[in-house]
Design an enzyme around this catalytic site. Structure first.
Site, PDB file in Angstrom:
ATOM      1  CE  LYS A  84      -6.260  -0.376 -21.132  1.00  0.00           C
ATOM      2  NZ  LYS A  84      -5.064  -0.779 -22.212  1.00  0.00           N
ATOM      3  CE  LYS A 122      -4.755   1.383 -13.691  1.00  0.00           C
ATOM      4  NZ  LYS A 122      -4.993   2.490 -15.001  1.00  0.00           N
TER       5      LYS A 122
END
Ligand code: NAD
Length: 295
Positions: free
Chosen positions: A172, A240
């Site tokens: 990811k 983030k």
């Protein structure tokens, strides 16, 4: 008998994912920090709980879909958390995008409690969550993956077991690096083309037909052209995610120089009040640096 499911974190992604599990016939117990989201899921047929601990006590498989590492840590480790209520043999499936390093720590603690954990972050956004077509990248043991596969098939369209614990988060993070750097590169192309007198739609049309063509150009085309940057995927969440990639790079002792540069641009967006805008608003940063709007 079908496994009992727990679902913690009912935001943009978690609420439709939990709803799809309810609609597929699963018995789902839900918890969210703000109560409104729990009430909504109860209307859809789920059972509300008042803590992650209560969810764990009622479930064979506990899914989490929370913003970031600190929230997942809190929900697992706190007094009223999953570890306080988990049954031996249970499976925790964290579908949030968090640090692979934190994932490994939490998986070890869950294993000590006689249970196990998969990391299963997703891509595909809110539309993929609603339609049950997410791409799910899974880290953990083969047997845990097989156990959770029927649930993944309800929530996702593309489901891949990519390696051991943490591997899902690593893939990811790699995905988020490529998407951010591609948006940034397309933004540079649009400002360059436009300042040189070529309309942005022409730049996208022509580049899209050659080696420079990519999915960002297709999916974000209307946002780039209209400058309507309503999300989509908020740029502060992408900030983030690059933070996760950079922290992992530091831990592994590798260099991601352009990820670091785009991370700084996403930081700038937060300071400028653009953190809630879609990540394609990276175009605004390049426009701002250039003193030229690609219109
Ligand atoms: P969100 O902010 O909409 O939802 C998070 C939910 O968690 C909220 O309902 C919040 O109330 C709840 N929550 C926060 N802290 C909690 C706690 N301690 N205990 C219980 N509940 C708590 O976020 P989202 O967009 O649903 O994203 C969730 C995760 O999925 C993130 O890691 C994000 O990076 C990832 N993701 C999001 C997208 C997207 O398009 N939004 C796409 C892929 C991946």
């Amino acid at each position: 008998m079908a496994e009992k499911i727990g679902f913690i974190g009912l935001g943009i992604m978690g609420a439709p994912m939990a709803r799809n599990l309810v609609e597929a016939g699963y018995d789902v117990t839900v918890y969210n920090r703000s109560r409104g989201a729990v009430d909504e899921l109860e209307k859809a047929g789920a059972t509300g709980a008042s803590s992650p601990r209560e969810v764990a006590g009622a479930s064979d498989v506990i899914i989490t879909m929370l913003p970031d590492s600190p929230q997942v840590r809190e929900v697992v480790e706190d007094e009223g958390g999953i570890l306080a209520g988990i049954e031996s043999g249970a499976l925790v499936v964290d579908m949030s995008t968090i640090s692979p390093v934190v994932t490994e720590e939490l998986a070890a603690k869950i294993q000590e409690a006689g249970a196990s954990m998969l990391d299963a972050p997703v891509s595909g956004g809110d539309v993929g969550a609603q339609q049950g077509t997410l791409s799910i990248m899974v880290g953990g043991s083969e047997s845990d993956f097989e156990r959770a596969k029927p649930l993944f098939d309800v929530m996702g369209g593309t489901v891949n077991h990519v390696g051991p614990t943490g591997a899902g988060q690593v893939v990811k993070a790699a995905n988020q690096v490529v998407v951010a750097l591609t948006i940034e590169a397309v933004s540079e192309a649009l400002v360059l083309g436009s300042k040189g007198g070529v309309a942005p739609e022409k730049v996208l049309d022509v580049l899209g037909g050659g080696l420079a063509g990519n999915k960002v150009m297709e999916v974000k085309r209307e946002k780039f052209l209209s400058h309507d940057f309503s999300p989509g995927f908020r740029s502060e969440l992408h900030h983030k995610d690059l933070g996760i990639a950079l922290a992992a790079a530091r831990e592994y002792g590798i260099s991601l120089p352009n990820t670091a540069a785009v991370d700084q641009m996403l930081q700038t967006m937060k300071k400028k009040g653009w953190g809630g805008e879609d990540h394609s608003a990276l175009l605004r940063v390049i426009e701002d640096l250039s003193g030229h709007e690609a219109r």
